[in-house]
Structure formats: C-alpha cells, structure tokens
Enzyme design. Structure first.
Site, mmCIF file in Angstrom:
data_model
loop_
_atom_site.group_PDB
_atom_site.id
_atom_site.type_symbol
_atom_site.label_atom_id
_atom_site.label_comp_id
_atom_site.label_asym_id
_atom_site.label_seq_id
_atom_site.Cartn_x
_atom_site.Cartn_y
_atom_site.Cartn_z
ATOM 1 N N CYS A 228 0.832 -1.211 0.000
ATOM 2 C CA CYS A 228 0.000 0.000 0.000
ATOM 3 C C CYS A 228 0.868 1.265 0.000
ATOM 4 O O CYS A 228 1.449 1.603 -1.027
ATOM 5 C CB CYS A 228 -0.982 -0.025 1.158
ATOM 6 S SG CYS A 228 -2.342 1.161 0.931
ATOM 7 N N HIS B 242 -3.619 -4.970 0.218
ATOM 8 C CA HIS B 242 -3.137 -5.385 1.535
ATOM 9 C C HIS B 242 -3.154 -6.915 1.659
ATOM 10 O O HIS B 242 -4.066 -7.488 2.266
ATOM 11 C CB HIS B 242 -3.989 -4.759 2.640
ATOM 12 C CG HIS B 242 -3.648 -3.342 2.934
ATOM 13 N ND1 HIS B 242 -2.681 -2.982 3.842
ATOM 14 C CD2 HIS B 242 -4.130 -2.191 2.412
ATOM 15 C CE1 HIS B 242 -2.583 -1.657 3.890
ATOM 16 N NE2 HIS B 242 -3.451 -1.156 3.029
ATOM 17 N N GLU C 64 -1.444 -8.761 3.565
ATOM 18 C CA GLU C 64 -1.341 -9.210 4.967
ATOM 19 C C GLU C 64 -2.718 -9.377 5.602
ATOM 20 O O GLU C 64 -2.900 -10.200 6.500
ATOM 21 C CB GLU C 64 -0.464 -8.240 5.772
ATOM 22 C CG GLU C 64 -1.143 -7.000 6.300
ATOM 23 C CD GLU C 64 -1.424 -5.930 5.257
ATOM 24 O OE1 GLU C 64 -1.990 -4.886 5.616
ATOM 25 O OE2 GLU C 64 -1.078 -6.129 4.072
#
Length: 238
Positions: A114, A216, A218
């Site tokens: 990001c 994102h 994660e």
C-alpha cells in the site's frame, strides 16, 4: 535457520483517553501474523530518523516489509499538496526513505504494501497521484472502507512477473488507498493494474528484489493461501 523479516513501523497518536495526542509506536498485527505464517521471524522496526541507527536496524534482518499508513508528502516528488491529500507524517517519510536507500545498498529484499509501493516509487524517482480521481479514466472504488478480509475489485497481472507465477493472469484484491503510482520509477516494471488503469503492483527489473503491491495481502493471507505466498516469496529471496 529461519529468516528475520523486518516490518517498518509507524506512529499513531491517541485521539482520546488519558493521553490525547500521545504518540505510540505500532504496526498492524496482520503483518506480524503473515510473516509468522510464512515461516519467518517478524521484527518490528520502530520509526526513527537517525541514519546510523537505521543501518544498524537493517543489519539485523534478512528481508524487509514496507508497511502501509500515512499519505506520502508530495513535496518529495516535486508537487504542491492537493486539497484531496490526506494526513502526512514527516518522520515516517524520512524513516521509510532511509530504510529503502540503505536496504538497496545492503541488497536486502523488499516487499512493499500500500503506502509501501508509493514510498518506494517516490524514493526511486517516480511520482504519485495524490488521489486516484486525478488519474484520467479512474472510476473504481479504491478505498472499500471496511472488512479487510473481503476482496473488492480485480487486477490484471502481466506475464513474466513474480505475481503471474503466484496468481496467473488475474486476481481479486482488497483496496484501502486513495494515492497511487503515477510516473513509474526508472528500473521498475508494472506488473498489475486495475480495470481503470490504476497501477496495482510493480517489480524491480534487475538487481535487488523489490516487489510492491497497492493492496493489503497481509489482511488477506489468513484466508487466502496465494496472498500468503507473497510473504513466502520474500523469505525465499532473503
């Protein structure tokens, strides 16, 4: 021996409670969990602006994740701040720029996420759209605003890329950004785009391994094995 993966930290400021405005060092736990799940040892690197300390921090790790967060100050890529710009933090910009500079010198592999793709592009000579709406033809909602584990739009992936090896020609991603890559930094190639042309990923063409994505992974890696492979790839390159 497991690889140690540094995760760039950030600073948040309490908005209430006992200490309004009090600064706290932090990183979202999903980064830590994703590195653990991929088989690495996560190490959060706290924000500071001392270059010798930053070099010492980098010396302790095998690979680096540049995490998300504040908007990048447009003065860093030669633009005045637009009225659509969000909050910036000078210490974070200085910290990330130094991390990237010295990680490249030390040949530490980097995964940018990001804000990570944005500050890497800036550090290496590229520019950013201060808001996706400033990109001609942009129409996709790039900030879905909720439910981090929910995907919200598709991205097209280019062949001859690490992403293509993981996802194939297309995948679905979550989206929590409003800045995006404008002019690509020299030495990089675009490896994923949204349907409206917004750049969603880039990779360094030669030399040190750098892969950066606008979404994102994660937040998705706990429910999506392919997203976890991005962290495993960083470990392989470390």
């Amino acid at each position: 021996m497991k690889k140690i993966i540094g995760i760039s930290g950030s600073i948040m400021f309490d908005e209430g409670g006992m200490f309004p405005g009090y600064p706290r060092a932090y990183v979202n736990h999903d980064y830590v969990r994703s590195v653990l799940d991929a088989g690495g040892i996560p190490l959060i690197i706290p924000v500071n602006t001392d270059e010798e300390i930053i070099k010492a921090q980098l010396a302790c790790i095998d690979g680096l994740v540049i995490s998300g967060g504040y908007d990048v100050n447009p003065l860093l890529f030669g633009e005045e701040p637009h009225h659509l710009l969000g909050m910036t933090l000078a210490q974070r910009d200085t910290f990330d720029l130094a991390l990237i500079k010295y990680a490249l010198e030390m040949k530490k592999p980097i995964l940018g996420i990001c804000r990570g793709i944005q500050i890497i592009n800036t550090a290496c000579g590229g520019t950013l759209y201060q808001d996706c709406s400033l990109s001609e033809g942009s129409y996709i909602k790039h900030s879905q605003g909720h439910t981090p584990t929910q995907v919200s739009h598709s991205v097209k992936i280019e062949k001859d890329s690490y992403l293509y090896e993981i996802f194939g020609s297309q995948t679905l991603v979550n989206s929590f950004h409003h800045m995006s890559v404008k002019d690509l930094a020299p030495g990089f190639k675009i490896t994923a785009t949204a349907a409206d042309g917004i750049i969603e990923a880039m990779e360094k063409e030669t030399g040190s391994f750098i892969l950066a994505v606008q979404w994102h992974p994660e937040m998705l890696s706990g429910v999506n094995q392919d997203m976890r492979k991005l962290f495993k790839l960083l470990l392989e390159k470390s």
